[in-house]
Design a protein around this motif. Structure first.
Motif, PDB file in Angstrom:
ATOM      1  N   THR A  79     -62.696  -3.311  72.034  1.00 41.39           N
ATOM      2  CA  THR A  79     -61.616  -3.624  73.118  1.00 41.39           C
ATOM      3  C   THR A  79     -61.857  -3.263  74.269  1.00 41.39           C
ATOM      4  O   THR A  79     -61.038  -3.188  75.426  1.00 41.39           O
ATOM      5  N   SER A  80     -62.910  -2.499  74.673  1.00 41.22           N
ATOM      6  CA  SER A  80     -63.186  -1.753  75.951  1.00 41.22           C
ATOM      7  C   SER A  80     -64.105  -2.305  76.698  1.00 41.22           C
ATOM      8  O   SER A  80     -64.449  -2.160  78.014  1.00 41.22           O
ATOM      9  N   THR A  81     -64.818  -3.491  76.236  1.00 40.52           N
ATOM     10  CA  THR A  81     -65.753  -4.333  77.067  1.00 40.52           C
ATOM     11  C   THR A  81     -65.526  -5.827  76.935  1.00 40.52           C
ATOM     12  O   THR A  81     -65.021  -6.133  75.990  1.00 40.52           O
ATOM     13  N   ASP A  82     -65.995  -6.478  77.915  1.00 39.78           N
ATOM     14  CA  ASP A  82     -65.860  -7.791  77.809  1.00 39.78           C
ATOM     15  C   ASP A  82     -66.429  -8.705  76.862  1.00 39.78           C
ATOM     16  O   ASP A  82     -66.087  -9.396  76.186  1.00 39.78           O
ATOM     17  N   GLY A  99     -67.438  -7.062  73.985  1.00 40.95           N
ATOM     18  CA  GLY A  99     -66.686  -6.631  72.848  1.00 40.95           C
ATOM     19  C   GLY A  99     -65.386  -7.426  72.674  1.00 40.95           C
ATOM     20  O   GLY A  99     -65.077  -8.043  71.401  1.00 40.95           O
ATOM     21  N   GLN A 100     -64.905  -7.679  73.607  1.00 46.77           N
ATOM     22  CA  GLN A 100     -63.384  -8.655  73.436  1.00 46.77           C
ATOM     23  C   GLN A 100     -63.935 -10.099  73.066  1.00 46.77           C
ATOM     24  O   GLN A 100     -63.043 -10.600  72.211  1.00 46.77           O
ATOM     25  N   LYS A 101     -65.016 -10.475  73.390  1.00 47.39           N
ATOM     26  CA  LYS A 101     -65.561 -11.998  73.011  1.00 47.39           C
ATOM     27  C   LYS A 101     -65.781 -11.918  71.566  1.00 47.39           C
ATOM     28  O   LYS A 101     -65.313 -12.880  70.827  1.00 47.39           O
ATOM     29  N   ILE A 102     -66.440 -11.086  71.110  1.00 48.23           N
ATOM     30  CA  ILE A 102     -66.871 -10.757  69.696  1.00 48.23           C
ATOM     31  C   ILE A 102     -65.597 -10.438  68.711  1.00 48.23           C
ATOM     32  O   ILE A 102     -65.245 -11.079  67.682  1.00 48.23           O
ATOM     33  N   LEU A 103     -64.588  -9.784  69.444  1.00 49.89           N
ATOM     34  CA  LEU A 103     -63.311  -9.628  68.574  1.00 49.89           C
ATOM     35  C   LEU A 103     -62.450 -10.598  68.503  1.00 49.89           C
ATOM     36  O   LEU A 103     -62.109 -11.347  67.487  1.00 49.89           O
ATOM     37  N   ALA A 104     -62.447 -11.446  69.459  1.00 51.59           N
ATOM     38  CA  ALA A 104     -61.600 -12.920  69.806  1.00 51.59           C
ATOM     39  C   ALA A 104     -62.224 -13.736  68.597  1.00 51.59           C
ATOM     40  O   ALA A 104     -61.831 -14.574  67.619  1.00 51.59           O
TER      41      ALA A 104
END
Length: 131
Positions: A56-59, A61-66
């Motif tokens: 949730t804290s890096t761009d 990481g957010q792509k992986i989370l999505a």
């Protein structure tokens, strides 16, 4: 592709059997691929030294989370399609209930559309991670 071709044959029993067999084979192959995507995603996170807290804290990481959320939603949609919606279509067809058959087939089409769209977005996210 297989469903319209099977239905065009005219033999309802044979087309059902063909569709069921194709769906089972596709399900096994798709399930294996789905698990491999999740496993390799974890490997990619380890390779990039990402922890779950980083999602949730890096761009990146957010792509992986999505992508992970989409993959999990696709898995749920597949289970709903195969274990709930599909059998209800068959029961409605067997009962001769055209309205219920139409309703359950429409739900199946919506699930298919969601899975297609979510897969395309997940692929786009995957390609955006290559850098």
């Amino acid at each position: 592709i297989a469903v319209p071709a099977a239905r065009a044959s005219g033999d309802r029993g044979a087309s059902r059997s063909l569709i069921t067999n194709v769906a089972k084979r596709f399900g096994v192959i798709g399930g294996i691929a789905w698990v491999l995507i999740l496993v390799t995603g974890n490997g990619l996170m380890a390779h990039r030294d990402l922890k779950f807290a980083d999602l949730t804290s890096t761009d990146y990481g957010q792509k992986i989370l999505a992508k992970l959320i989409l993959l999990l939603l696709i898995g749920v949609a597949v289970l709903v399609h195969g274990m709930w919606q599909g059998p209800r279509v068959r029961r409605a067809e067997d009962a001769g209930d055209e309205a219920a058959t139409r309703k359950w087939k429409m739900l199946g089409g919506m699930l298919d559309g969601f899975m297609l769209l979510a897969t395309l977005v997940a692929l786009w996210l995957a390609t955006s991670l290559i850098a």
